[in-house]
Design a protein around this motif. Structure first.
Motif, PDB file in Angstrom:
ATOM      1  N   GLN A  12       0.835  -1.200   0.000  1.00  0.00           N
ATOM      2  CA  GLN A  12       0.000   0.000   0.000  1.00  0.00           C
ATOM      3  C   GLN A  12       0.873   1.253   0.000  1.00  0.00           C
ATOM      4  OE1 GLN A  12      -2.598  -0.864   3.425  1.00  0.00           O
ATOM      5  NE2 GLN A  12      -4.348  -0.620   2.057  1.00  0.00           N
ATOM      6  N   ALA A  13       1.933   1.235   0.783  1.00  0.00           N
ATOM      7  CA  ALA A  13       2.841   2.388   0.833  1.00  0.00           C
ATOM      8  C   ALA A  13       3.510   2.610  -0.519  1.00  0.00           C
ATOM      9  CB  ALA A  13       3.894   2.172   1.918  1.00  0.00           C
ATOM     10  N   ALA A  14       3.612   1.545  -1.308  1.00  0.00           N
ATOM     11  CA  ALA A  14       4.206   1.654  -2.640  1.00  0.00           C
ATOM     12  C   ALA A  14       3.179   2.035  -3.694  1.00  0.00           C
ATOM     13  CB  ALA A  14       4.876   0.330  -3.021  1.00  0.00           C
ATOM     14  N   GLY A  15       1.923   2.254  -3.267  1.00  0.00           N
ATOM     15  CA  GLY A  15       0.896   2.721  -4.186  1.00  0.00           C
ATOM     16  C   GLY A  15      -0.059   1.659  -4.689  1.00  0.00           C
ATOM     17  N   ALA A  16      -0.054   0.469  -4.100  1.00  0.00           N
ATOM     18  CA  ALA A  16      -0.925  -0.607  -4.570  1.00  0.00           C
ATOM     19  C   ALA A  16      -2.394  -0.328  -4.246  1.00  0.00           C
ATOM     20  CB  ALA A  16      -0.512  -1.934  -3.947  1.00  0.00           C
ATOM     21  N   LEU A  17      -3.273  -0.701  -5.177  1.00  0.00           N
ATOM     22  CA  LEU A  17      -4.715  -0.697  -4.923  1.00  0.00           C
ATOM     23  C   LEU A  17      -5.029  -1.943  -4.112  1.00  0.00           C
ATOM     24  CD1 LEU A  17      -7.667   0.267  -5.452  1.00  0.00           C
ATOM     25  CD2 LEU A  17      -7.578  -1.086  -7.568  1.00  0.00           C
ATOM     26  N   THR A  18      -5.704  -1.785  -2.990  1.00  0.00           N
ATOM     27  CA  THR A  18      -5.931  -2.901  -2.074  1.00  0.00           C
ATOM     28  C   THR A  18      -7.417  -3.148  -1.866  1.00  0.00           C
ATOM     29  OG1 THR A  18      -3.867  -2.426  -0.915  1.00  0.00           O
ATOM     30  CG2 THR A  18      -5.446  -3.823   0.225  1.00  0.00           C
ATOM     31  N   TYR A  19      -7.801  -4.421  -1.953  1.00  0.00           N
ATOM     32  CA  TYR A  19      -9.160  -4.842  -1.638  1.00  0.00           C
ATOM     33  C   TYR A  19      -9.106  -5.840  -0.485  1.00  0.00           C
ATOM     34  CZ  TYR A  19     -10.527  -2.947  -6.201  1.00  0.00           C
ATOM     35  OH  TYR A  19     -10.744  -2.122  -7.269  1.00  0.00           O
ATOM     36  N   GLU A  20      -9.935  -5.607   0.522  1.00  0.00           N
ATOM     37  CA  GLU A  20     -10.032  -6.557   1.633  1.00  0.00           C
ATOM     38  C   GLU A  20     -11.356  -7.303   1.521  1.00  0.00           C
ATOM     39  OE1 GLU A  20      -9.329  -6.964   6.417  1.00  0.00           O
ATOM     40  OE2 GLU A  20      -8.957  -5.060   5.387  1.00  0.00           O
ATOM     41  N   LEU A  21     -11.251  -8.616   1.346  1.00  0.00           N
ATOM     42  CA  LEU A  21     -12.437  -9.444   1.192  1.00  0.00           C
ATOM     43  C   LEU A  21     -13.043  -9.753   2.556  1.00  0.00           C
ATOM     44  CD1 LEU A  21     -11.194 -12.047  -1.477  1.00  0.00           C
ATOM     45  CD2 LEU A  21     -12.167  -9.763  -1.830  1.00  0.00           C
ATOM     46  N   ALA A  22     -14.351  -9.881   2.570  1.00  0.00           N
ATOM     47  CA  ALA A  22     -15.075 -10.247   3.782  1.00  0.00           C
ATOM     48  C   ALA A  22     -16.221 -11.173   3.388  1.00  0.00           C
ATOM     49  CB  ALA A  22     -15.605  -9.002   4.498  1.00  0.00           C
ATOM     50  N   LYS A  23     -16.810 -11.844   4.365  1.00  0.00           N
ATOM     51  CA  LYS A  23     -17.926 -12.744   4.107  1.00  0.00           C
ATOM     52  C   LYS A  23     -19.201 -12.151   4.698  1.00  0.00           C
ATOM     53  CE  LYS A  23     -16.923 -16.784   2.038  1.00  0.00           C
ATOM     54  NZ  LYS A  23     -16.704 -17.991   2.830  1.00  0.00           N
ATOM     55  N   SER A  24     -20.271 -12.202   3.897  1.00  0.00           N
ATOM     56  CA  SER A  24     -21.589 -11.775   4.347  1.00  0.00           C
ATOM     57  C   SER A  24     -22.595 -12.797   3.849  1.00  0.00           C
ATOM     58  CB  SER A  24     -21.931 -10.380   3.801  1.00  0.00           C
ATOM     59  OG  SER A  24     -23.262 -10.017   4.122  1.00  0.00           O
ATOM     60  N   CYS A  25     -23.219 -13.517   4.771  1.00  0.00           N
ATOM     61  CA  CYS A  25     -24.172 -14.583   4.411  1.00  0.00           C
ATOM     62  C   CYS A  25     -23.517 -15.597   3.469  1.00  0.00           C
ATOM     63  CB  CYS A  25     -25.417 -13.989   3.769  1.00  0.00           C
ATOM     64  SG  CYS A  25     -26.378 -12.922   4.852  1.00  0.00           S
ATOM     65  N   GLY A  26     -22.250 -15.917   3.738  1.00  0.00           N
ATOM     66  CA  GLY A  26     -21.537 -16.887   2.931  1.00  0.00           C
ATOM     67  C   GLY A  26     -20.996 -16.347   1.627  1.00  0.00           C
ATOM     68  N   GLU A  27     -21.253 -15.076   1.326  1.00  0.00           N
ATOM     69  CA  GLU A  27     -20.852 -14.476   0.057  1.00  0.00           C
ATOM     70  C   GLU A  27     -19.608 -13.620   0.228  1.00  0.00           C
ATOM     71  OE1 GLU A  27     -22.591 -11.279  -3.252  1.00  0.00           O
ATOM     72  OE2 GLU A  27     -23.705 -11.711  -1.418  1.00  0.00           O
ATOM     73  N   THR A  28     -18.644 -13.788  -0.660  1.00  0.00           N
ATOM     74  CA  THR A  28     -17.463 -12.931  -0.669  1.00  0.00           C
ATOM     75  C   THR A  28     -17.848 -11.535  -1.137  1.00  0.00           C
ATOM     76  OG1 THR A  28     -15.921 -14.756  -1.076  1.00  0.00           O
ATOM     77  CG2 THR A  28     -15.210 -12.554  -1.751  1.00  0.00           C
ATOM     78  N   ALA A  29     -17.466 -10.543  -0.353  1.00  0.00           N
ATOM     79  CA  ALA A  29     -17.851  -9.168  -0.678  1.00  0.00           C
ATOM     80  C   ALA A  29     -16.711  -8.219  -0.330  1.00  0.00           C
ATOM     81  CB  ALA A  29     -19.106  -8.781   0.086  1.00  0.00           C
ATOM     82  N   ILE A  30     -16.770  -7.024  -0.885  1.00  0.00           N
ATOM     83  CA  ILE A  30     -15.810  -5.969  -0.589  1.00  0.00           C
ATOM     84  C   ILE A  30     -16.597  -4.756  -0.117  1.00  0.00           C
ATOM     85  CG2 ILE A  30     -14.031  -4.441  -1.508  1.00  0.00           C
ATOM     86  CD1 ILE A  30     -13.407  -6.599  -3.587  1.00  0.00           C
ATOM     87  N   GLU A  31     -16.345  -4.338   1.091  1.00  0.00           N
ATOM     88  CA  GLU A  31     -17.091  -3.220   1.668  1.00  0.00           C
ATOM     89  C   GLU A  31     -16.804  -1.926   0.920  1.00  0.00           C
ATOM     90  OE1 GLU A  31     -17.788  -1.103   6.054  1.00  0.00           O
ATOM     91  OE2 GLU A  31     -16.370  -2.766   5.812  1.00  0.00           O
ATOM     92  N   ASP A  32     -17.865  -1.180   0.658  1.00  0.00           N
ATOM     93  CA  ASP A  32     -17.778   0.147   0.020  1.00  0.00           C
ATOM     94  C   ASP A  32     -17.214   0.090  -1.405  1.00  0.00           C
ATOM     95  OD1 ASP A  32     -18.749   1.350   2.347  1.00  0.00           O
ATOM     96  OD2 ASP A  32     -16.744   1.538   3.201  1.00  0.00           O
ATOM     97  N   LEU A  33     -17.315  -1.064  -2.060  1.00  0.00           N
ATOM     98  CA  LEU A  33     -16.880  -1.150  -3.448  1.00  0.00           C
ATOM     99  C   LEU A  33     -17.891  -0.431  -4.329  1.00  0.00           C
ATOM    100  CD1 LEU A  33     -14.920  -2.336  -5.583  1.00  0.00           C
ATOM    101  CD2 LEU A  33     -16.429  -4.345  -5.691  1.00  0.00           C
ATOM    102  N   LYS A  34     -17.423   0.537  -5.094  1.00  0.00           N
ATOM    103  CA  LYS A  34     -18.321   1.301  -5.950  1.00  0.00           C
ATOM    104  C   LYS A  34     -18.767   0.464  -7.141  1.00  0.00           C
ATOM    105  CE  LYS A  34     -16.271   5.770  -4.727  1.00  0.00           C
ATOM    106  NZ  LYS A  34     -15.595   6.996  -5.235  1.00  0.00           N
ATOM    107  N   PRO A  35     -20.025   0.616  -7.565  1.00  0.00           N
ATOM    108  CA  PRO A  35     -20.511  -0.150  -8.724  1.00  0.00           C
ATOM    109  C   PRO A  35     -19.668   0.113  -9.963  1.00  0.00           C
ATOM    110  CG  PRO A  35     -22.334   0.930  -7.575  1.00  0.00           C
ATOM    111  CD  PRO A  35     -21.075   1.487  -6.985  1.00  0.00           C
ATOM    112  N   VAL A  36     -19.415  -0.950 -10.719  1.00  0.00           N
ATOM    113  CA  VAL A  36     -18.617  -0.871 -11.942  1.00  0.00           C
ATOM    114  C   VAL A  36     -19.483  -1.315 -13.111  1.00  0.00           C
ATOM    115  CG1 VAL A  36     -16.552  -1.690 -13.125  1.00  0.00           C
ATOM    116  CG2 VAL A  36     -16.519  -1.373 -10.646  1.00  0.00           C
TER     117      VAL A  36
END
Length: 384
Positions: free
Chosen positions: A353-377
């Motif tokens: 991250q300090a080197a400028g990497a885009l980082t996504y932290e995965l989480a589980k919600s109702c068994g589904e892999t999700a990314i919090e606050d991910l903007k619609p694409v």
């Protein structure tokens, strides 16, 4: 460079569409879907190799890899006020994978097979639809090759849509059986680009690891997935790559240490000299962490950078002191090729991250892999 990656219906990933950068990090706790993300990206690459069906079979078949939760997850299910349960399906069961790059995009839709009484391979998934388009999002205006069932249509040189294949088997991709250098050169270019993607996942470092063995070496600009040609790959960097970068990276990780390759009766062998030791150590004597770091070094300093390199948990067996040098090595390599790192090592994530990497932290919600606050694409799948 891949700008957008889309995955739907694969293991714990119900729907996930996310932007990628030159250097992207995927992290998260155990069980949040990091392995599913890595496997989905690798499965996408298998399409260009003509191995997507066999790769799914190796994972237990399509039924074992499909999203196992309900088609739709309501707000009540998420907040726990209603039991999670299935409902009447509105859409077909499918596993979809796709990406969009700066010039071309590709997507594939795999579905359940039509039961055939005449084949013993009736459990093989079928390729229901594929599309190749120009630009970021698939539309009727920019698609130049599309497969629906057994038929493949494409734009001819005059811009007219023509049927180029009428009987493509459901187990064959148009990427491998419809690419034509005269009529579908774009498809051919995209296929070869995907075939060049590289994946490095848990190099073996045990006593019988291929990287510990001396062997006949040839010029090796691309380290093999099992690392068997480590000595040849490092010597290739010395001769036709960036020797100074190699020396700096070794000194960064192991101060005052040097690595050299020697010829022992026609076979190449790796020797490492370390400060304070009276003799060099052979590859068979190196610690697991040291050997793994040298393997990553050979992969990342390749004289022939790929369009995409994916590293799955590169921190395995590395001492925490090596995560800083590894992060610098990855960041420098990302200037020459796009890199995706899948890791749960917080220290490595922070360094990247300090080197400028885009980082996504995965989480589980109702068994589904999700990314919090991910903007619609913006994304569209090919129709069947």
């Amino acid at each position: 460079m891949i700008h957008t990656l889309a995955i739907s219906g694969y293991r714990s990933i119900r729907h996930l569409t996310l932007p990628l950068e030159r250097l992207t990090v995927i992290t998260g706790r155990n069980g949040t879907g990091k392995s599913s993300f890595y496997r989905a990206l690798r499965l996408l690459a298998e399409v260009a190799q003509g191995r997507v069906i066999s790769s799914l079979a190796a994972e237990g078949g399509l039924q074992s890899t499909l999203w196992a939760g309900p088609e739709q997850i309501s707000r009540e299910m998420r907040d726990g006020t209603r039991e999670i349960q299935g409902t009447m399906r509105k859409n077909r069961v499918s596993l979809k994978l796709g990406f969009a790059s700066e010039d071309y995009g590709y997507a594939i839709d795999l579905g359940l097979p039509v039961i055939s009484s005449g084949s013993m391979f009736s459990l093989d998934p079928e390729i229901k639809a594929e599309a190749v388009w120009a630009g970021e999002v698939l539309s009727r205006r920019n698609v130049f090759a599309q497969r629906s069932g057994p038929a493949v249509t494409a734009l001819d040189l005059a811009g007219r849509r023509q049927t180029v294949v009428t009987n493509l088997p459901p187990y064959e991709s148009m990427m491998t059986h419809a690419a034509d250098p005269r009529e579908l050169a774009e498809l051919l270019v995209l296929r070869e680009r995907m075939r060049g993607w590289r994946f490095y996942d848990h190099f073996r470092t045990d006593v019988e690891a291929p990287a510990r063995m001396s062997r006949v070496g040839t010029r090796t600009p691309v380290l093999s997935a099992d690392g068997a040609d480590l000595a040849a790959a490092l010597q290739t960097i010395v001769e036709i790559g960036d020797r100074e970068a190699l020396n700096r990276a070794i000194d960064d990780a192991f101060p005052k240490a040097t690595v050299r390759i020697v010829d022992t009766g026609g076979k190449l062998e790796l020797l490492m000299s370390q400060h304070g030791l009276l003799r060099s150590l052979h590859a068979a004597e190196l610690s697991d962490g040291t050997l793994r770091y040298l393997l990553l070094l050979a992969a990342l300093l390749t004289p022939r950078p790929p369009g995409l390199m994916v590293l799955n948990e590169p921190e395995t067996s590395l001492h925490p002191d090596l995560l800083g040098p590894l992060a610098r090595l990855i960041a420098n390599a990302s200037a020459k090729c796009q890199i995706v790192v899948v890791t749960h090592a917080r220290a490595l994530v922070e360094e990247l991250q300090a080197a400028g990497a885009l980082t996504y932290e995965l989480a589980k919600s109702c068994g589904e892999t999700a990314i919090e606050d991910l903007k619609p694409v913006s994304w569209a799948w090919p129709s069947r």
